[in-house]
Write an enzyme that holds these catalytic residues in place. Structure first.
Site, PDB file in Angstrom:
ATOM      1  N   ASP A  31      -3.053  20.096  24.644  1.00  0.00           N
ATOM      2  CA  ASP A  31      -3.524  20.147  23.255  1.00  0.00           C
ATOM      3  C   ASP A  31      -3.183  21.521  22.692  1.00  0.00           C
ATOM      4  O   ASP A  31      -3.401  22.533  23.365  1.00  0.00           O
ATOM      5  CB  ASP A  31      -5.050  19.915  23.222  1.00  0.00           C
ATOM      6  CG  ASP A  31      -5.552  19.541  21.841  1.00  0.00           C
ATOM      7  OD1 ASP A  31      -5.335  20.329  20.902  1.00  0.00           O
ATOM      8  OD2 ASP A  31      -6.165  18.461  21.708  1.00  0.00           O
ATOM      9  N   GLY A  36      -8.105  20.567  17.321  1.00  0.00           N
ATOM     10  CA  GLY A  36      -9.042  20.327  18.420  1.00  0.00           C
ATOM     11  C   GLY A  36     -10.004  21.502  18.596  1.00  0.00           C
ATOM     12  O   GLY A  36      -9.795  22.583  18.057  1.00  0.00           O
ATOM     13  N   ALA A  75      -2.428  13.081  20.603  1.00  0.00           N
ATOM     14  CA  ALA A  75      -2.169  14.265  19.777  1.00  0.00           C
ATOM     15  C   ALA A  75      -1.331  13.892  18.558  1.00  0.00           C
ATOM     16  O   ALA A  75      -0.240  13.347  18.697  1.00  0.00           O
ATOM     17  CB  ALA A  75      -1.427  15.313  20.607  1.00  0.00           C
ATOM     18  N   TYR A 142       1.691   8.896   6.894  1.00  0.00           N
ATOM     19  CA  TYR A 142       0.903   8.852   8.135  1.00  0.00           C
ATOM     20  C   TYR A 142       1.064   7.489   8.817  1.00  0.00           C
ATOM     21  O   TYR A 142       1.411   7.400   9.997  1.00  0.00           O
ATOM     22  CB  TYR A 142      -0.578   9.135   7.847  1.00  0.00           C
ATOM     23  CG  TYR A 142      -1.471   8.830   9.021  1.00  0.00           C
ATOM     24  CD1 TYR A 142      -1.431   9.622  10.171  1.00  0.00           C
ATOM     25  CD2 TYR A 142      -2.342   7.736   9.008  1.00  0.00           C
ATOM     26  CE1 TYR A 142      -2.236   9.328  11.267  1.00  0.00           C
ATOM     27  CE2 TYR A 142      -3.151   7.436  10.098  1.00  0.00           C
ATOM     28  CZ  TYR A 142      -3.090   8.234  11.224  1.00  0.00           C
ATOM     29  OH  TYR A 142      -3.875   7.935  12.310  1.00  0.00           O
ATOM     30  N   ASN A 170     -11.670   1.854  11.930  1.00  0.00           N
ATOM     31  CA  ASN A 170     -12.373   3.085  11.515  1.00  0.00           C
ATOM     32  C   ASN A 170     -13.290   3.605  12.622  1.00  0.00           C
ATOM     33  O   ASN A 170     -14.321   3.002  12.905  1.00  0.00           O
ATOM     34  CB  ASN A 170     -13.179   2.827  10.231  1.00  0.00           C
ATOM     35  CG  ASN A 170     -12.255   2.748   9.038  1.00  0.00           C
ATOM     36  OD1 ASN A 170     -11.308   1.967   9.031  1.00  0.00           O
ATOM     37  ND2 ASN A 170     -12.510   3.565   8.047  1.00  0.00           N
ATOM     38  N   LEU A 187     -15.431   8.346   5.853  1.00  0.00           N
ATOM     39  CA  LEU A 187     -16.679   8.105   5.109  1.00  0.00           C
ATOM     40  C   LEU A 187     -17.931   8.668   5.796  1.00  0.00           C
ATOM     41  O   LEU A 187     -18.705   9.406   5.181  1.00  0.00           O
ATOM     42  CB  LEU A 187     -16.850   6.594   4.864  1.00  0.00           C
ATOM     43  CG  LEU A 187     -18.203   6.188   4.265  1.00  0.00           C
ATOM     44  CD1 LEU A 187     -18.390   6.778   2.870  1.00  0.00           C
ATOM     45  CD2 LEU A 187     -18.327   4.660   4.220  1.00  0.00           C
ATOM     46  N   PHE A 204     -16.190   5.492  -3.823  1.00  0.00           N
ATOM     47  CA  PHE A 204     -14.972   5.374  -4.638  1.00  0.00           C
ATOM     48  C   PHE A 204     -14.628   3.905  -4.841  1.00  0.00           C
ATOM     49  O   PHE A 204     -14.111   3.254  -3.949  1.00  0.00           O
ATOM     50  CB  PHE A 204     -13.805   6.113  -3.971  1.00  0.00           C
ATOM     51  CG  PHE A 204     -13.984   7.601  -3.957  1.00  0.00           C
ATOM     52  CD1 PHE A 204     -13.752   8.358  -5.095  1.00  0.00           C
ATOM     53  CD2 PHE A 204     -14.428   8.255  -2.807  1.00  0.00           C
ATOM     54  CE1 PHE A 204     -13.937   9.731  -5.089  1.00  0.00           C
ATOM     55  CE2 PHE A 204     -14.613   9.626  -2.788  1.00  0.00           C
ATOM     56  CZ  PHE A 204     -14.373  10.366  -3.932  1.00  0.00           C
ATOM     57  N   ARG A 279      -9.935   5.069  -5.582  1.00  0.00           N
ATOM     58  CA  ARG A 279      -8.861   6.007  -5.228  1.00  0.00           C
ATOM     59  C   ARG A 279      -7.591   5.181  -5.025  1.00  0.00           C
ATOM     60  O   ARG A 279      -7.683   4.051  -4.537  1.00  0.00           O
ATOM     61  CB  ARG A 279      -9.166   6.720  -3.914  1.00  0.00           C
ATOM     62  CG  ARG A 279     -10.320   7.678  -3.986  1.00  0.00           C
ATOM     63  CD  ARG A 279     -10.545   8.320  -2.648  1.00  0.00           C
ATOM     64  NE  ARG A 279     -10.740   7.327  -1.567  1.00  0.00           N
ATOM     65  CZ  ARG A 279     -11.216   7.607  -0.372  1.00  0.00           C
ATOM     66  NH1 ARG A 279     -11.529   8.840  -0.065  1.00  0.00           N
ATOM     67  NH2 ARG A 279     -11.360   6.672   0.546  1.00  0.00           N
ATOM     68  N   ASP A 282      -6.365   2.543  -1.433  1.00  0.00           N
ATOM     69  CA  ASP A 282      -7.423   2.020  -0.568  1.00  0.00           C
ATOM     70  C   ASP A 282      -7.382   0.494  -0.574  1.00  0.00           C
ATOM     71  O   ASP A 282      -7.657  -0.124  -1.604  1.00  0.00           O
ATOM     72  CB  ASP A 282      -8.810   2.449  -1.081  1.00  0.00           C
ATOM     73  CG  ASP A 282      -9.233   3.805  -0.560  1.00  0.00           C
ATOM     74  OD1 ASP A 282      -8.684   4.240   0.474  1.00  0.00           O
ATOM     75  OD2 ASP A 282     -10.113   4.425  -1.188  1.00  0.00           O
TER      76      ASP A 282
HETATM   77  N1  LIG Z   1     -10.240   9.220  13.701  1.00  0.00           N
HETATM   78  C1  LIG Z   1      -9.826   8.009  13.318  1.00  0.00           C
HETATM   79  O1  LIG Z   1     -10.559   7.258  12.630  1.00  0.00           O
HETATM   80  C2  LIG Z   1      -8.469   7.504  13.736  1.00  0.00           C
HETATM   81  C3  LIG Z   1      -8.068   6.213  13.328  1.00  0.00           C
HETATM   82  C4  LIG Z   1      -6.818   5.726  13.720  1.00  0.00           C
HETATM   83  C5  LIG Z   1      -6.007   6.507  14.533  1.00  0.00           C
HETATM   84  N2  LIG Z   1      -6.405   7.759  14.903  1.00  0.00           N
HETATM   85  C6  LIG Z   1      -5.508   8.538  15.760  1.00  0.00           C
HETATM   86  O2  LIG Z   1      -6.246   8.993  16.898  1.00  0.00           O
HETATM   87  C7  LIG Z   1      -5.698  10.203  17.389  1.00  0.00           C
HETATM   88  C8  LIG Z   1      -6.808  11.210  17.602  1.00  0.00           C
HETATM   89  O3  LIG Z   1      -7.507  11.371  16.380  1.00  0.00           O
HETATM   90  P1  LIG Z   1      -8.817  12.264  16.252  1.00  0.00           P
HETATM   91  O4  LIG Z   1      -9.652  11.624  15.206  1.00  0.00           O
HETATM   92  O5  LIG Z   1      -9.400  12.539  17.573  1.00  0.00           O
HETATM   93  O6  LIG Z   1      -8.170  13.580  15.608  1.00  0.00           O
HETATM   94  P2  LIG Z   1      -8.325  15.110  16.030  1.00  0.00           P
HETATM   95  O7  LIG Z   1      -7.613  15.891  14.963  1.00  0.00           O
HETATM   96  O8  LIG Z   1      -9.753  15.428  16.287  1.00  0.00           O
HETATM   97  O9  LIG Z   1      -7.529  15.164  17.391  1.00  0.00           O
HETATM   98  C9  LIG Z   1      -6.138  15.347  17.486  1.00  0.00           C
HETATM   99  C10 LIG Z   1      -5.890  16.334  18.609  1.00  0.00           C
HETATM  100  O10 LIG Z   1      -4.486  16.484  18.804  1.00  0.00           O
HETATM  101  C11 LIG Z   1      -4.153  17.878  18.856  1.00  0.00           C
HETATM  102  N3  LIG Z   1      -2.788  18.005  18.334  1.00  0.00           N
HETATM  103  C12 LIG Z   1      -2.365  17.694  17.084  1.00  0.00           C
HETATM  104  N4  LIG Z   1      -1.037  17.925  16.959  1.00  0.00           N
HETATM  105  C13 LIG Z   1      -0.625  18.390  18.169  1.00  0.00           C
HETATM  106  C14 LIG Z   1       0.643  18.806  18.685  1.00  0.00           C
HETATM  107  N5  LIG Z   1       1.746  18.806  17.925  1.00  0.00           N
HETATM  108  N6  LIG Z   1       0.709  19.215  19.964  1.00  0.00           N
HETATM  109  C15 LIG Z   1      -0.410  19.226  20.768  1.00  0.00           C
HETATM  110  N7  LIG Z   1      -1.613  18.869  20.326  1.00  0.00           N
HETATM  111  C16 LIG Z   1      -1.725  18.452  19.051  1.00  0.00           C
HETATM  112  C17 LIG Z   1      -5.204  18.559  18.003  1.00  0.00           C
HETATM  113  O11 LIG Z   1      -5.401  19.939  18.309  1.00  0.00           O
HETATM  114  C18 LIG Z   1      -6.450  17.722  18.292  1.00  0.00           C
HETATM  115  O12 LIG Z   1      -7.162  18.211  19.415  1.00  0.00           O
HETATM  116  C19 LIG Z   1      -4.630  10.623  16.382  1.00  0.00           C
HETATM  117  O13 LIG Z   1      -3.384  10.226  16.879  1.00  0.00           O
HETATM  118  C20 LIG Z   1      -4.996   9.829  15.155  1.00  0.00           C
HETATM  119  O14 LIG Z   1      -3.870   9.574  14.339  1.00  0.00           O
HETATM  120  C21 LIG Z   1      -7.623   8.267  14.535  1.00  0.00           C
END
Ligand SMILES: NC(=O)c1ccc[n+]([C@@H]2O[C@H](COP(=O)([O-])OP(=O)(O)OC[C@H]3O[C@@H](n4cnc5c(N)ncnc54)[C@H](O)[C@@H]3O)[C@@H](O)[C@H]2O)c1
Length: 317
Positions: A31, A36, A75, A142, A170, A187, A204, A279, A282
Site C-alpha cells: 500500500d 490508506g 489498491a 472510474y 455500496n 452517503l 440529492f 446530481r 446518479d
Molecule cells: N468503498 C466502496 O464503496 C467501494 C465500492 C466499489 C469498489 N470499491 C473498490 O474497493 C477498493 C478499496 O476501496 P476502499 O473503499 O477501501 O478505498 P481506500 O481509499 O480506503 O483504499 C484504497 C487503498 O489503496 C491504496 N492505494 C491507492 N492507490 C495505490 C497505488 N497506486 N499503489 C499502492 N497503493 C495504493 C490506498 O493508500 C488505500 O490504502 C478500491 O479498488 C475501490 O475502487 C470500493
C-alpha cells in the site's frame, strides 16, 4: 495460505486483512498510503506505488521472497467526481497499477487473483436487480477503469491466471472504530460527518421514479464483503471456474430516505434532512442480483441495513 493484499491499509482492505488473519492466513500488505491509514493494520505495509515505474521490480522482489498462493488487489483510486477531473491519473493508477501487478504475477507464476471491481461498471442500468451479464456501460472514468480492469483479469487467462472480479455495490459499516471509513465519499459516512458537525444531511433528488422519490442502492456490510474475498480465493482453488465476475451485494434496495431513517435511530438525533436537486450521473436504482454469488460461492450477506448503519455510527463515535 500466503496472501498478497494490495490496498490493505484502506477501509475495505483492512477488513479483508483482519478477517484473513483471523482465519489463519498470512497476509502481506502492499500500500502506498495515498488514502490508506497505517494504524488500521497491526504491522508496517510494504510501501509500493503500484503505478510507479519501479513497481514491477519491487513486486518481483517480494514474490521472490515469498511464494504467494493468491493476490487480492484492492489498491485503486475510487472517487467518481475526481475521476472526471483527472481521468489520466485514474487510468494510470487503476489500470497501470493492475498491469504492473499482473506482469509481476506472470513472471513469478502467481496464478490466482481476486480483483476489486465495482457496480459503477453498470452505468445506468434499467433492471430492478442487475445481474453480471447485463451489458453495462460505465458513465465515468472510474467505472471505465474498473471494467477495463475486469477485461485485463479475463485476458490474463491466456497465461494461466485464474481471476475473479468482485463487483461491490455500496459498501458501508465497520467492524471497529479503528477500521472505520473516514473518507466522506459515500452517503453513510457523509451523513454521519454532517451530523457530527451539527449539519443536516442532504438528499440529492426527491423526484426519482422510486417509491419515496430518492435514489435506491444496495448496501453491503464491509465484513460481509471481506468474507466474499476469502470465498473467492477458495473458488479459485476449484479445478474449473465457470464464472469470472460476481456481484457482491445483498439483493435488497434501500432509499436515501430509508438510510437516513436508520441513521436517525442509530444516532438518536432527530434531524431534518435538506432536500436538494438531483446530481448528474446518479442512477435511480442500483441493486444487485445476487443469484450467481450465492450459487457458486455460497455467499449470502449476513448483515442488513440496520446493522450497517449502526456499526458505521458506532465506529465514528
Ligand atoms: N468503498 C466502496 O464503496 C467501494 C465500492 C466499489 C469498489 N470499491 C473498490 O474497493 C477498493 C478499496 O476501496 P476502499 O473503499 O477501501 O478505498 P481506500 O481509499 O480506503 O483504499 C484504497 C487503498 O489503496 C491504496 N492505494 C491507492 N492507490 C495505490 C497505488 N497506486 N499503489 C499502492 N497503493 C495504493 C490506498 O493508500 C488505500 O490504502 C478500491 O479498488 C475501490 O475502487 C470500493
Amino acid at each position: 495460505m500466503k496472501l498478497l493484499l494490495t490496498g490493505g491499509a484502506g477501509y475495505i482492505g483492512s477488513h479483508v486483512a483482519a478477517l484473513a488473519e483471523r482465519e489463519g492466513h498470512s497476509v502481506t500488505i502492499v500500500d502506498d498510503l495515498s488514502t490508506g491509514i497505517a494504524n488500521r493494520i497491526p504491522r508496517p505495509v510494504v510501501d509500493i506505488n503500484l503505478a510507479s515505474t519501479e513497481s514491477v521490480e519491487r513486486l518481483s522482489r517480494l514474490m521472490r521472497e515469498t511464494e504467494f498462493d493468491a493476490v487480492i488487489h484492492l489498491a485503486a483510486r475510487k472517487q467518481v467526481g475526481q475521476s472526471v477531473e483527472i481521468p489520466e491519473q485514474y487510468f494510470l493508477d487503476n489500470i497501470g497499477g493492475l498491469a504492473n501487478l499482473l506482469l509481476a504475477m506472470r513472471e513469478h507464476d502467481v496464478k490466482k487473483l481476486v480483483f476489486s471491481s465495482s457496480a459503477a461498471t453498470y452505468g445506468m442500468p434499467t433492471l430492478d436487480l442487475v445481474d453480471e451479464d447485463y451489458p453495462g456501460v460505465p458513465i465515468n472514468p472510474y467505472g471505465q477503469t474498473k471494467l477495463a480492469g475486469e477485461w485485463m483479469v479475463k485476458n490474463a487467462a491466456a497465461w494461466g491466471l485464474r481471476g475473479v472480479n468482485l463487483r461491490y455495490f455500496n459498501v458501508a459499516g465497520s467492524e471497529s472504530k479503528k477500521l472505520a471509513d473516514t473518507a466522506e465519499l459515500n452517503l453513510i459516512p457523509i451523513a454521519i460527518a454532517q451530523l457530527k458537525r451539527g449539519e443536516q444531511p442532504i438528499v440529492f433528488g426527491t423526484d426519482y421514479p422510486t417509491p419515496d422519490g430518492s435514489c435506491i442502492r444496495d448496501y453491503v456490510h464491509v465484513e460481509d464483503l471481506a468474507k466474499a474475498h476469502l470465498m473467492a480465493v477458495g473458488y479459485l482453488d476449484r479445478p474449473v471456474q465457470e464464472f469470472a465476475t460476481f456481484n457482491v451485494g445483498t439483493g435488497q434496495g434501500a432509499s436515501v430516505l430509508e438510510v437516513l431513517e436508520e441513521l436517525r435511530e442509530a444516532s438518536g438525533i432527530e434531524f431534518e434532512e435538506v432536500l436538494a436537486d438531483r446530481r448528474p450521473g446518479d442512477p435511480p436504482r442500483l441493486v444487485a442480483n445476487t443469484n450467481r454469488i450465492e450459487k457458486m460461492l455460497g455467499f449470502k450477506a449476513s448483515f442488513g441495513l440496520k446493522e450497517i448503519v449502526k456499526s458505521a455510527w458506532d465506529a465514528a463515535n
